[in-house]
Design a protein around this motif. Sequence first.
Motif, PDB file in Angstrom:
ATOM      1  N   THR A 167      -8.137  36.275  32.123  1.00 59.08           N
ATOM      2  CA  THR A 167      -6.926  36.285  31.295  1.00 59.08           C
ATOM      3  C   THR A 167      -6.135  37.567  31.486  1.00 59.08           C
ATOM      4  N   GLY A 168      -6.829  38.639  31.860  1.00 55.61           N
ATOM      5  CA  GLY A 168      -6.211  39.953  31.890  1.00 55.61           C
ATOM      6  C   GLY A 168      -6.283  40.669  30.562  1.00 55.61           C
ATOM      7  N   PHE A 169      -6.871  40.010  29.554  1.00 54.58           N
ATOM      8  CA  PHE A 169      -6.962  40.581  28.212  1.00 54.58           C
ATOM      9  C   PHE A 169      -8.385  40.964  27.822  1.00 54.58           C
ATOM     10  N   HIS A 170      -9.377  40.573  28.617  1.00 53.12           N
ATOM     11  CA  HIS A 170     -10.768  40.812  28.228  1.00 53.12           C
ATOM     12  C   HIS A 170     -11.181  42.239  28.570  1.00 53.12           C
ATOM     13  N   PRO A 171     -11.887  42.926  27.667  1.00 51.26           N
ATOM     14  CA  PRO A 171     -12.289  44.312  27.949  1.00 51.26           C
ATOM     15  C   PRO A 171     -13.246  44.453  29.123  1.00 51.26           C
ATOM     16  N   ALA A 172     -13.898  43.367  29.536  1.00 55.43           N
ATOM     17  CA  ALA A 172     -14.820  43.438  30.673  1.00 55.43           C
ATOM     18  C   ALA A 172     -14.088  43.653  31.991  1.00 55.43           C
ATOM     19  N   GLY A 173     -12.796  43.364  32.017  1.00 58.61           N
ATOM     20  CA  GLY A 173     -12.026  43.591  33.239  1.00 58.61           C
ATOM     21  C   GLY A 173     -11.421  42.325  33.807  1.00 58.61           C
ATOM     22  N   GLY A 174     -10.824  42.459  34.983  1.00 61.51           N
ATOM     23  CA  GLY A 174     -10.118  41.349  35.606  1.00 61.51           C
ATOM     24  C   GLY A 174     -10.770  40.878  36.885  1.00 61.51           C
ATOM     25  N   ALA A 175      -9.938  40.521  37.847  1.00 61.27           N
ATOM     26  CA  ALA A 175     -10.422  39.948  39.098  1.00 61.27           C
ATOM     27  C   ALA A 175     -11.121  40.994  39.953  1.00 61.27           C
ATOM     28  N   THR A 176     -12.139  40.553  40.684  1.00 53.87           N
ATOM     29  CA  THR A 176     -12.781  41.366  41.714  1.00 53.87           C
ATOM     30  C   THR A 176     -12.904  40.526  42.978  1.00 53.87           C
ATOM     31  N   VAL A 177     -12.981  41.214  44.100  1.00 56.19           N
ATOM     32  CA  VAL A 177     -13.171  40.521  45.367  1.00 56.19           C
ATOM     33  C   VAL A 177     -14.472  39.729  45.339  1.00 56.19           C
ATOM     34  N   HIS A 178     -15.521  40.311  44.766  1.00 55.19           N
ATOM     35  CA  HIS A 178     -16.805  39.625  44.702  1.00 55.19           C
ATOM     36  C   HIS A 178     -16.686  38.321  43.935  1.00 55.19           C
ATOM     37  N   ALA A 179     -16.045  38.357  42.770  1.00 59.16           N
ATOM     38  CA  ALA A 179     -15.923  37.147  41.956  1.00 59.16           C
ATOM     39  C   ALA A 179     -15.101  36.084  42.668  1.00 59.16           C
ATOM     40  N   VAL A 180     -13.988  36.487  43.271  1.00 61.50           N
ATOM     41  CA  VAL A 180     -13.146  35.519  43.984  1.00 61.50           C
ATOM     42  C   VAL A 180     -13.922  34.877  45.120  1.00 61.50           C
ATOM     43  N   SER A 181     -14.660  35.685  45.876  1.00 56.55           N
ATOM     44  CA  SER A 181     -15.454  35.155  46.987  1.00 56.55           C
ATOM     45  C   SER A 181     -16.513  34.173  46.499  1.00 56.55           C
ATOM     46  N   LEU A 182     -17.207  34.523  45.425  1.00 52.24           N
ATOM     47  CA  LEU A 182     -18.235  33.643  44.869  1.00 52.24           C
ATOM     48  C   LEU A 182     -17.629  32.346  44.352  1.00 52.24           C
ATOM     49  N   MET A 183     -16.505  32.457  43.688  1.00 54.32           N
ATOM     50  CA  MET A 183     -15.831  31.259  43.167  1.00 54.32           C
ATOM     51  C   MET A 183     -15.405  30.343  44.300  1.00 54.32           C
ATOM     52  N   LYS A 184     -14.861  30.914  45.371  1.00 55.46           N
ATOM     53  CA  LYS A 184     -14.433  30.092  46.497  1.00 55.46           C
ATOM     54  C   LYS A 184     -15.624  29.447  47.190  1.00 55.46           C
ATOM     55  N   GLN A 185     -16.712  30.195  47.348  1.00 56.07           N
ATOM     56  CA  GLN A 185     -17.922  29.619  47.939  1.00 56.07           C
ATOM     57  C   GLN A 185     -18.419  28.443  47.113  1.00 56.07           C
ATOM     58  N   THR A 186     -18.281  28.539  45.800  1.00 57.40           N
ATOM     59  CA  THR A 186     -18.793  27.493  44.910  1.00 57.40           C
ATOM     60  C   THR A 186     -17.925  26.248  44.933  1.00 57.40           C
ATOM     61  N   VAL A 187     -16.606  26.414  44.865  1.00 51.43           N
ATOM     62  CA  VAL A 187     -15.730  25.239  44.777  1.00 51.43           C
ATOM     63  C   VAL A 187     -15.400  24.661  46.141  1.00 51.43           C
ATOM     64  N   GLY A 188     -15.518  25.453  47.195  1.00 50.07           N
ATOM     65  CA  GLY A 188     -15.217  24.950  48.529  1.00 50.07           C
ATOM     66  C   GLY A 188     -13.810  24.400  48.619  1.00 50.07           C
ATOM     67  N   ASP A 189     -13.694  23.196  49.178  1.00 51.24           N
ATOM     68  CA  ASP A 189     -12.392  22.548  49.322  1.00 51.24           C
ATOM     69  C   ASP A 189     -12.033  21.681  48.125  1.00 51.24           C
ATOM     70  N   ARG A 190     -12.885  21.683  47.104  1.00 43.59           N
ATOM     71  CA  ARG A 190     -12.630  20.819  45.945  1.00 43.59           C
ATOM     72  C   ARG A 190     -11.614  21.401  44.983  1.00 43.59           C
ATOM     73  N   ALA A 191     -11.377  22.703  45.065  1.00 46.63           N
ATOM     74  CA  ALA A 191     -10.399  23.364  44.199  1.00 46.63           C
ATOM     75  C   ALA A 191      -9.964  24.652  44.869  1.00 46.63           C
ATOM     76  N   GLN A 192      -8.892  25.222  44.343  1.00 44.48           N
ATOM     77  CA  GLN A 192      -8.405  26.507  44.813  1.00 44.48           C
ATOM     78  C   GLN A 192      -8.800  27.605  43.819  1.00 44.48           C
ATOM     79  N   VAL A 193      -8.573  28.842  44.203  1.00 47.63           N
ATOM     80  CA  VAL A 193      -8.944  29.988  43.375  1.00 47.63           C
ATOM     81  C   VAL A 193      -7.709  30.819  43.080  1.00 47.63           C
ATOM     82  N   LYS A 194      -7.554  31.183  41.805  1.00 48.14           N
ATOM     83  CA  LYS A 194      -6.484  32.098  41.394  1.00 48.14           C
ATOM     84  C   LYS A 194      -7.112  33.401  40.931  1.00 48.14           C
ATOM     85  N   ALA A 195      -6.654  34.506  41.508  1.00 46.30           N
ATOM     86  CA  ALA A 195      -7.096  35.836  41.101  1.00 46.30           C
ATOM     87  C   ALA A 195      -6.076  36.412  40.138  1.00 46.30           C
TER      88      ALA A 195
END
Length: 237
Positions: A167-195
């Motif tokens: 959301t950009g509002f959570h105190p834990a932080g925002g997007a990371t390269v690691h999270a985006v990479s993991l998300m893309k590996q998980t969804v594959g071609d079934r969905a896209q990823v927004k950072a």
Amino acid sequence: MTSTISTSTRSLDAASVARCIDHTLLKPEATAEDVTALIAEAIELGAYSVCVSPSMLPLRIPAGADLKVAVVCGFPSGDHHSAIKAAEAALAIEQGADEIDMVIDIGAAKAGRFADVQADIAAVRAGIPTPGVLKVIIESAALTDAEIVAVCRAAVAEGADFVKTSTGFHPAGGATVHAVSLMKQTVGDRAQVKASGGVRSFNDALAMIAAGATRLGVSGSAALLSGATPAESAGDY
């Protein structure tokens, strides 16, 4: 932000990155005049869409402008009843939104109640008629890797078009390269990823795209795009 940016990603120019951007204004104090300025700036920059709060609808997009409208749902906590989220999404679509960015029930994910997370996503998906786009905000910085994978699987199981980091509002932080990479590996071609969340520089944008993001949530889009080097702006890498 440290990351490896591929040579192919380096070939992206500022205009190409702009077409990945949801130009975002979600501050609680934002006014209708601020949103009008946001729309004008998004068109000038060549952004893909504007992303705003549902109370700002309907928007006045100039005739002929190539600009989509994204609206948040259950924002920013995700702690809304699924029926309320579904109604909010449906009303937003009725009032002219093209895309819905919903926040999951983060507490349910942290508790391992992934069936409840999936049911929540399903309720919102049902409220968005085709061709409406659903982006599922998972608040990746607040989740473990295993939780990120489970939530992404729930999202694609219910037909989400995108999984979105933050959301950009959570105190834990925002997007990371690691999270985006993991998300893309998980969804594959079934969905896209927004950072989204903390994507502030042109190099940040390139890093997220290299990791698998096809859309970026950015509030400071003009500053980000102005940070492209002359070579990047010319697209001659």
